[in-house]
Design a protein around this motif. Sequence first.
Motif: not given
Ligand SMILES: Cc1ncc(C[n+]2csc(CCOP(=O)(O)OP(=O)(O)O)c2C)c(N)n1
Length: 1004
Positions: A226, A257, A259, A309-311, A346-349, A352, A375, A377, A379-380, A509
């Motif tokens: 990340t 972000q 992580h 960190v809690s997305m 994060g784009d995966g975030e 939510e 960001n 990237n 991918q999640r 990523k």
């Molecule tokens: C509410 C919640 N659900 C699940 C997670 C576990 N988790 C941590 S990172 C991640 C993937 C994140 O993807 P993205 O937002 O695209 O971030 P990237 O690492 O790709 O920058 C997940 C599912 C979390 N941290 N918070």
Amino acid sequence: MAQNISVPDIGDFKDVEVIEVLVKPGDTVSKNDPIVTIESDKSSLEIPSPASGEIKDLKVKIGDKVSEGSILATIENRQAAQSPKKEEIKKKEIEEIKEKPKTNGDLHPFKEVKKVFAEPASKDDIDPIETNEWIESLNSVIENDGSPRASYLLNKVIDQAYKSGLVLPDTRTTPYINTIPSEIEVKSPGDQNIEKKIRAYIRWNAAAMVVKANKKSSELGGHIGTFASAATLYDVGMNHFWRAKNNKFGGDLIYFQGHSAPGMYARAFLEGRLTSKQLDGFRQEVSKGGLSSYPHPWLMPNFWQFPTVSMGLGPIMGIYQARFLKYLINRGLVKDEGRKIWVFLGDGEMDEPESLGAIGLAAREKLDNLIFVINCNLQRLDGPVRGNGKIIQELEGSFRGTGWNVIKVIWGSYWDQLLAKDKTGLLVKRMNECVDGEYQAFKAKGGAYVRNKFFGKYNELKELVSSMTDKDIWKLNRGGHDPHKVYAAYHSAIQHKGSPTVILAKTIKGYGMGKSGESMNTTHQQKKLDEKDLLYYRDRFGVPLTDKQVKNIEYFKPNENSEEIKYLKDKRLKLGGFIPERSSFAKAIKVPPKDIFEPFMESTGEKEMSTTMALVRMLTALLRDKNLSPRLVPIIPDEARTFGMEGFFQKIGIYAHEGQKYEPVDSEQLSSYREDKSGQVLEEGITESGAMSSWIAAGTSYTNHDLEMIPIYIFYSMFGFQRVGDLAWAAGDSQARGFLIGATAGRTTLAGEGLQHQDGHSHLLASNIPNCVSYDPTFAYEMGVILRDGIKRMHEKKENIFYYITAMNENYSHPKKPKGCDDGIIKGMYLFQQNNNKGKTKVQLLGSGTILREIISAAKILSKDYGIDSDVWSVTSFNELRRDGMETERWNLLNPDAKRKKSYVQKCLEKTDGPIIAASDYTRSFSDQIRPYTEKSFYSLGTDGYGRSDTRKNLRKFFEVDKEHIVAYTLSALAKEQLIASKEAEKALKKYKIDKNKDFPSNL
Ligand SMILES: Cc1ncc(C[n+]2csc(CCOP(=O)(O)OP(=O)(O)O)c2C)c(N)n1
Ligand SMILES: [Mg+2]
């Protein structure tokens, strides 16, 4: 006459890479206009044209190596004389835009440049000549009257088209190219070469830290991919944009972000804020000095500011933070210093609901102090975010649709020239048609694959890159990894006025991780790099470590006098200090004099009221305290009338950044709906997550704005912790200070509302948050004592705790405060009443909330009808009693030789007679919490099971917490203890028509 433009004397450098080509053949340039940018080990340089004229022949492309004397292009001087007209038009256009902006509220700052890219012919075009005329007309308006005028005309045409019933295309998205045309990108003043090195060291140290921790134990984990994808996004901000808090300025606020934390530690290491020993302690926080896995202010209170960190929590908290800053400014409590809130996501975030749920509010409130950086990237955790679509386009549509300023940073500088060279329009077409699953594969599989799969689809594109090697193609970079593009986007974002900005940056990523994890589906969880991977990573970024050092996974830090360290520190010094850093210089708020609460210590006599009403009165009293009043932040999610708080509307006004543009329908009424720019109430509408985010912003104002505030958020207790429990957890981590009021509380007290409304467990949820202090008071004086103590502890003594207090809507009269019970109210229980009538035996009756009143009535019946004495205890907090009990028990276990300490519960009850019956309007687990600390027989009554709609009386009967059940169960308990005959209990069960065959309420 043609003249060569060649590389002038550039010192000792040879074979320096061309990183940008700024002109194309046919361009007219003036003397000293930049032709190309070259980047040496030390810096990047623009090479100027020695004369005015037209570029005839371009001799270099991005990636070429040049030295002094290398020819870059030829220029025909004669053209210079012929071009002033065009230049003049451009100058006039710019001047005109400056003088007379012809649109209002245009959100897009790029007015001067017409974005030109060719378009392929379409078979739908039945008259290309006519089409061209339309386009030419538009171009001519842009050229002569400027873009605002062109936008105005287009809007008019679109209006007309709607009126004529035409089906119009979806305009939420723009083509899949950068929003800022390369021609108007603002250039970074930074030394690219040094910055590149710094970035390389940070990347290395971040990865090394994770790998090392993981080597120690695979339990420790961490994330490399990340931050690898986001390093440039952070670096550009750190070097050029983010201003720290100091004695002159409040500081920008950055939500990192979660992580990507390793990258922040790695930078802090170079800055000298963290030692290598501390880096070695990554994720080993139990012994002192370790670094927390993610941003946790609770664990690193001088470093992290925002738990993210809690997305999904970062984005919503960031939005309300920006709104709260405007609130403080509009209320005149802090200066408007142009501070910005940056939120990295994060784009995966963005999946939510909390991430997108409040973007409408941000636009509506015109939060131009807010910048989201997503960001992308692609991918999640498990794989692509939108393999079959394009996340950037999807997000652009959502954000633009709500009125945000959207800046897409998709392609890096290496693409600029290709885009300029493509006359067919097929390049943009191809960019538009590829989906993210393909884009991900392009970066995992190398240049030849990209040539074949991306450019290969159209012969013209194949031709376009025919002179490029596979390596050149591989080097075609993504916007989020290009410091020039990122700088230009950030620069544009901070200038933007009138709406929030989102930057959608496309990245890779695991950037630089090569075969071990670049753009792979497994990248997210890659925390191990073997020797080969590490050597690759070092080489990829040119980190000056020997093979041996790499094998030992050593950190790299140049010495303090190196240009990198000096540069890095100098940049932060200029921006006011280090980031992140958490501090507070807020002054305490003095608790108001006792007499403000005195009226609530008296009996209300005949007058009946609910504890909610009592609380609202107390707040009104607090609003009279000149010192404290401005700091109160009442937060209500569309329930003011439910809680009897509509009087606040007129009194202190509802915050509305635009004031009130209408005469309210109830204007003649006393509690008329009054919106005001300096209003104090945050009327959030129906969004518990939003209201909770506001509460967190206000509750952490003491650190983020150095101003202690007292937020009081009142909500339906069922829609508190149950709904937004994760935000409450984040509030604890953030060390928010303030009051959460769970109103209309209790499973049988709310009566008519039914299963989804009736709360029988919020206290148990609250009890799990270590720094949440919670109470379930029954009487107004208890509420008063608790409120006063809360203000004192949190806002005068600055304890990092927050309060959860339940308030009910049942009306009853309140007694006078018994003497000497303040301490007990705060500790969690006190003796409310003794019924000593020389009865045959005795019982200890414990109750909280409204059920205490059933207990009081039951005690009377027990005494009168059955000759049983009782002590009645008001338990204001089973949760606090439990905490004290646990601590005491632990101490005793640790000190087997020492005299046993007594828990507060034990101290209260040990010398009393009879078993304990405890009842509340919550599930039995609530009162059961103190069972281990009494050493007496203990029976609990509670409201286990789903709520349902009925009268209070019927509900209490159903859940068996009414006075009749309390009497019957008490008699049964006494019989079981052999203190009375069992037939007495049997008689009572009959008398109260208690159905023995009724199922346990939990099963119903
Ligand atoms: C509410 C919640 N659900 C699940 C997670 C576990 N988790 C941590 S990172 C991640 C993937 C994140 O993807 P993205 O937002 O695209 O971030 P990237 O690492 O790709 O920058 C997940 C599912 C979390 N941290 N918070
Ligand atoms: Mg992602």
